[in-house]
Design an enzyme around this catalytic site. Structure first.
Site, PDB file in Angstrom:
ATOM      1  N   LYS A  58     -58.452 -25.633 -13.550  1.00  0.00           N
ATOM      2  CA  LYS A  58     -57.994 -24.238 -13.457  1.00  0.00           C
ATOM      3  C   LYS A  58     -57.423 -23.739 -14.776  1.00  0.00           C
ATOM      4  O   LYS A  58     -56.950 -22.604 -14.852  1.00  0.00           O
ATOM      5  CB  LYS A  58     -56.952 -24.090 -12.348  1.00  0.00           C
ATOM      6  N   ARG A 107     -51.663 -15.334   2.708  1.00  0.00           N
ATOM      7  CA  ARG A 107     -51.194 -13.999   2.346  1.00  0.00           C
ATOM      8  C   ARG A 107     -51.991 -12.923   3.050  1.00  0.00           C
ATOM      9  O   ARG A 107     -51.462 -12.012   3.638  1.00  0.00           O
ATOM     10  CB  ARG A 107     -51.293 -13.793   0.828  1.00  0.00           C
TER      11      ARG A 107
HETATM   12  P1  ADP Z   1     -53.674 -23.371  -5.321  1.00  0.00           P
HETATM   13  O1  ADP Z   1     -54.313 -23.526  -6.647  1.00  0.00           O
HETATM   14  O2  ADP Z   1     -53.661 -24.645  -4.523  1.00  0.00           O
HETATM   15  O3  ADP Z   1     -54.124 -22.196  -4.523  1.00  0.00           O
HETATM   16  P2  ADP Z   1     -51.227 -21.917  -5.730  1.00  0.00           P
HETATM   17  O4  ADP Z   1     -50.054 -22.369  -6.527  1.00  0.00           O
HETATM   18  O5  ADP Z   1     -51.923 -20.696  -6.155  1.00  0.00           O
HETATM   19  O6  ADP Z   1     -52.148 -23.183  -5.679  1.00  0.00           O
HETATM   20  O7  ADP Z   1     -50.792 -21.745  -4.220  1.00  0.00           O
HETATM   21  C1  ADP Z   1     -50.261 -22.808  -3.467  1.00  0.00           C
HETATM   22  C2  ADP Z   1     -50.132 -22.387  -2.028  1.00  0.00           C
HETATM   23  O8  ADP Z   1     -49.195 -21.335  -1.931  1.00  0.00           O
HETATM   24  C3  ADP Z   1     -51.409 -21.854  -1.397  1.00  0.00           C
HETATM   25  O9  ADP Z   1     -51.432 -22.220  -0.035  1.00  0.00           O
HETATM   26  C4  ADP Z   1     -51.294 -20.362  -1.533  1.00  0.00           C
HETATM   27  O10 ADP Z   1     -52.007 -19.689  -0.520  1.00  0.00           O
HETATM   28  C5  ADP Z   1     -49.800 -20.216  -1.331  1.00  0.00           C
HETATM   29  N1  ADP Z   1     -49.284 -19.007  -1.966  1.00  0.00           N
HETATM   30  C6  ADP Z   1     -49.480 -18.558  -3.215  1.00  0.00           C
HETATM   31  N2  ADP Z   1     -48.836 -17.390  -3.432  1.00  0.00           N
HETATM   32  C7  ADP Z   1     -48.226 -17.090  -2.266  1.00  0.00           C
HETATM   33  C8  ADP Z   1     -47.445 -15.998  -1.812  1.00  0.00           C
HETATM   34  N3  ADP Z   1     -47.171 -14.946  -2.585  1.00  0.00           N
HETATM   35  N4  ADP Z   1     -46.993 -16.028  -0.565  1.00  0.00           N
HETATM   36  C9  ADP Z   1     -47.300 -17.064   0.252  1.00  0.00           C
HETATM   37  N5  ADP Z   1     -48.050 -18.103  -0.084  1.00  0.00           N
HETATM   38  C10 ADP Z   1     -48.520 -18.129  -1.325  1.00  0.00           C
END
Ligand code: ADP
Length: 180
Positions: A58, A107
């Site tokens: 990523k 989300r």
């Molecule tokens: P990944 O690369 O595994 O998607 P992220 O750090 O983007 O990692 O997200 C980790 C988890 O947190 C995922 O399940 C994602 O859906 C959730 N997530 C990310 N942003 C939010 C948010 N604003 N509210 C709730 N859950 C979130």
């Protein structure tokens, strides 16, 4: 009768045990949306392991070590939350840490298809591990690490979206980039 009672209590204890959940993600960087999910999970489980994934594919803005440190600073007031890193198969990590479940945040409907696929694939790989979805507070449903980085890169104010430590780290990193 007391023997029966003890045996019953014993089996409940064995079954109950310590409930541990893994919350995996890139956390590049951790946002208030992530924090919201962690806080909710911490109320439901005895122990929450926020597991920062290596995820080199990523092309993260922060190194694994930085992402881990930032997350650890942001959750330090939550006594039953631990921060760790992992690489490789998530279900193997979950077993290694004696956890019973995985938490993912949902989300919007747009998250659903991918998360559904991931959850079912993880179940195929190890059917003892459950996936639980949690919805953040509605004001965080539009938040993502990617959007926060984009706003910060363009000089916008990210203070409503991330903890102060993350805001400082973002500013420092992006200032460094502009110079470099
Ligand atoms: P990944 O690369 O595994 O998607 P992220 O750090 O983007 O990692 O997200 C980790 C988890 O947190 C995922 O399940 C994602 O859906 C959730 N997530 C990310 N942003 C939010 C948010 N604003 N509210 C709730 N859950 C979130």
């Amino acid at each position: 009768m007391p023997i029966f009672k003890w045996a019953f209590a014993g089996s409940l204890l064995d079954y109950g045990g310590m409930r541990t959940v893994v919350y995996p993600g890139s956390f590049d960087p951790l946002t208030n949306g992530h924090l919201d999910v962690v806080q909710r999970a911490a109320k439901l489980f005895d122990r929450v392991i926020l597991a920062v994934a290596q995820n080199d594919s990523k092309n993260p803005l922060f190194t694994l070590r930085e992402r881990r440190q930032l997350a650890a600073q942001c959750v330090k007031r939550l006594a039953n939350v631990e921060v760790d890193t992992f690489d490789g198969l998530l279900v193997e990590y979950v077993e290694r840490r004696s956890a019973q479940a995985i938490i993912r945040g949902l989300r919007a409907v747009s998250d659903f298809e991918f998360e559904f696929q991931l959850a079912l694939m993880n179940r195929k790989l190890n059917e003892r591990v459950e996936t639980i979805f949690m919805m953040p507070k509605d004001t965080y449903t539009f938040l993502s690490s990617r959007i926060v980085k984009e706003i910060a890169r363009l000089g916008g104010d990210v203070s409503p979206f991330v903890p102060p430590q993350v805001q400082t780290a973002l500013t420092a990193r992006l200032r460094g980039r502009r110079k470099g």
